[in-house]
Design a protein around this motif. Structure first.
Motif, PDB file in Angstrom:
ATOM      1  N   LEU A 208       0.817  -1.216   0.000  1.00  0.00           N
ATOM      2  CA  LEU A 208       0.000   0.000   0.000  1.00  0.00           C
ATOM      3  C   LEU A 208       0.846   1.261   0.000  1.00  0.00           C
ATOM      4  CD1 LEU A 208      -2.760   1.392   0.198  1.00  0.00           C
ATOM      5  CD2 LEU A 208      -2.693   1.013   2.674  1.00  0.00           C
ATOM      6  N   SER A 251      -5.857   5.974   0.940  1.00  0.00           N
ATOM      7  CA  SER A 251      -6.144   4.988   1.980  1.00  0.00           C
ATOM      8  C   SER A 251      -7.418   5.352   2.733  1.00  0.00           C
ATOM      9  CB  SER A 251      -4.949   4.911   2.948  1.00  0.00           C
ATOM     10  OG  SER A 251      -5.232   4.100   4.059  1.00  0.00           O
ATOM     11  N   GLY A 273      -3.347  -3.187   5.743  1.00  0.00           N
ATOM     12  CA  GLY A 273      -2.398  -2.604   4.802  1.00  0.00           C
ATOM     13  C   GLY A 273      -1.005  -3.182   4.947  1.00  0.00           C
ATOM     14  N   VAL A 294      -6.481   2.606   6.965  1.00  0.00           N
ATOM     15  CA  VAL A 294      -6.656   1.161   7.094  1.00  0.00           C
ATOM     16  C   VAL A 294      -6.859   0.783   8.556  1.00  0.00           C
ATOM     17  CG1 VAL A 294      -5.447   0.535   4.984  1.00  0.00           C
ATOM     18  CG2 VAL A 294      -4.146   0.821   7.090  1.00  0.00           C
TER      19      VAL A 294
END
Length: 534
Positions: A208, A251, A273, A294
């Protein structure tokens, strides 16, 4: 910090995640490769183990240049693994057993055979040209900057037809998407919607922290500590190629989508993540109370640091201190990318590591086979599959030894397949397999089951607070507390007995990694003791 049994903890805070590597879990059709029907066949094992959620490494259509992390279609199933109908059956069967199912979402890059990239590569004026990151060569014809692929070599591949380089953080067949293009973001959020609509309970989000690159793509600074013989990627510091501020906004939008779906059924959806960063930067991926990101930024500290009590104690404390009040910790000791824990520290200490993993505050992730203490698995040169090992051989980066098939019993091919498996089995599979360990009350499998039962029974382990008690020599000890319930965990990470912490006097022994009792904490022993109410 003291936990509260009264607080409503979502399932992903109380629960335990189990990672399945689909190629290596169970083959149902005799081709030597695991599949969805095989995973469905083994769901009763996972339910009996005591985990709460199953995370599947990628199952999408793929040329398999990086074994599924090069995706050619985000909304399908690789025929090697089955069909969408097979997936739907697996999902329903998991839910029927009270198990959540998580998929591996790979947003940073696609396969070079994905229709989006085929269009992007077709001409400079194609509408999808800007869906990927294309740049002209330098005047001397060299790549646009000094970025290095995680698999070694330049992070750029020359495209002769259109006369430009494209960026790819991994293999040449894995071009990076351009997340600065809003159309890319919209398409990828639609992918998440597709699977949420099917009923999946969340995603593990691959690399990520890679998904946005710095404007202008400046050179990364050299790493003064790099030397030959380690990963070439680390020759530069990934200052401009990873962890950009704009990635946090993306995110947060992923989280908003997951929370929208979670609110519909009251069960909650989770985003985990994959983010390799130091604590202070990792903590930012929790977001803020007003704009969370996340749910669980993966914490790899137990994989990346020495197995040493005096190192781990401060490390745990520093990580705990970095978690914002609205965040939640998580821990992992193994994955498809890391050497197995029993290979790294030996089977005796792997038992201690399992107790550590399942008693620290936060959500633990178990990797398939670690509950059997699978250790060293030699991979002959002619059986190597991992592109990372093939590109940088002999320096210890190969991931095949952690991806070998699950040994189920003592039948041919360990009950994994009727055909020769795609990777070799652990050499001790005739004795180190699920069936054999189920018959042995002292096995690693039975220890893992006992620990998972205890987590379910004791709120102090599932959601309680964490207080350090001791960290000296080979002794690591801490207290988990929830309301009036107090548990002390003492671990001996060494080969000599050490005195038990004074706090254990008058306590009730609940579980040990060794049989019998002693007046000391024996070598290679982990112990859980119930303490009297304060």
């Amino acid at each position: 910090m003291e936990g509260s049994a009264q607080k409503q903890h979502p399932w992903w805070e109380r629960g335990v995640v189990y990672q399945v590597y689909p190629r290596s879990f169970q083959d149902s059709d005799g081709d030597g490769v695991g599949d969805l029907a095989g995973i469905e066949r083994r769901l009763d094992y996972l339910a009996a183990l005591g985990v709460d959620a199953v995370w599947l490494s990628p199952i999408f259509p793929s040329p398999m240049a990086d074994y599924g992390y090069d995706i050619a279609d985000y909304c399908g199933v690789e025929p090697m693994f089955g069909t969408l109908a097979d997936f739907d059956r697996l999902l329903a069967a998991a839910h029927a057993r009270g198990l959540k199912l998580l998929l591996d979402f790979v947003p940073n890059h696609t396969s070079d055979r994905h229709p989006w990239f085929l269009e992007s590569r077709s001409s400079r004026d194609n509408p999808k040209r800007d869906w990927y990151i294309w740049r002209d060569a330098k005047p001397d014809g060299s790549p646009p900057n000094n970025w290095i692929s995680d698999f070694g070599g330049p992070a750029w591949t020359w495209d002769e037809a259109t006369g430009q380089y494209y960026l790819r953080a991994f293999l040449p067949t894995q071009p990076d998407l351009n997340w600065r293009n809003p159309d890319v973001e919209a398409a990828m959020l639609d992918v998440m919607r597709f699977w949420f609509d099917r009923g999946v309970d969340g995603f593990r989000v691959d690399v990520l922290w890679h998904i946005v690159k710095a404007e202008g793509l400046p050179d990364n600074p050299p790493n003064p500590h790099w030397h030959p013989g380690v990963n070439e990627r680390d020759r530069v510091l990934q200052v401009y190629s990873t962890d950009q501020p704009e990635a946090h906004a993306i995110s947060a939008r992923m989280r908003a989508l997951a929370d929208e779906y979670g609110a519909r059924n009251g069960e909650g959806r989770v985003l985990i993540g994959e983010i390799f960063l130091p604590n202070e930067r990792l903590a930012r991926w929790h977001g803020t109370p007003e704009r969370p990101q996340v749910h669980l930024p993966f914490n790899f500290a137990l994989i990346e640091n020495p197995w040493d009590a005096e190192a781990l104690g401060p490390l745990i404390a520093e990580y705990e201190a970095s978690i914002p009040e609205w965040g939640w910790p998580n821990w992992v000791i193994g994955s498809h990318d890391a050497p197995r824990i029993a290979r790294r520290i030996g089977e005796a200490q792997a038992r201690v590591a399992m107790l550590l993993l399942l008693t620290l505050r936060g959500t633990p992730t178990l990797y398939q086979g670690d509950e059997l203490a699978i250790g060293e698995v030699p991979i002959p040169a002619d059986r190597v599959q991992d592109p990372r090992e093939l590109r940088q051989p002999g320096i210890g980066l190969g991931r095949d030894p952690s991806r070998t098939p699950m040994p189920w019993d003592g039948s041919p091919n360990a009950g994994f397949s009727s055909a020769e498996p795609w990777l070799p089995l652990n050499p001790d599979w005739p004795t180190r397999n699920v069936a054999a360990q189920e018959r042995d009350p002292g096995s690693m499998l039975e220890l893992t089951r006992a620990l998972l039962r205890l987590r379910r029974e004791e709120a102090a382990l599932a959601v309680g607070g964490y207080t350090p008690v001791a960290c000296e020599g080979s002794l690591l000890a801490y207290e988990r507390r929830c309301g009036d319930s107090r548990l002390l965990v003492a671990l001996n990470l060494g080969q000599e007995p050490v005195p038990l912490p004074a706090e254990t006097r008058g306590g009730e022994r609940l579980l040990s990694t060794l049989s019998g009792e002693a007046d000391v904490l024996r070598a290679d022993e982990g112990l859980i003791v119930r303490l009297p109410c304060a």
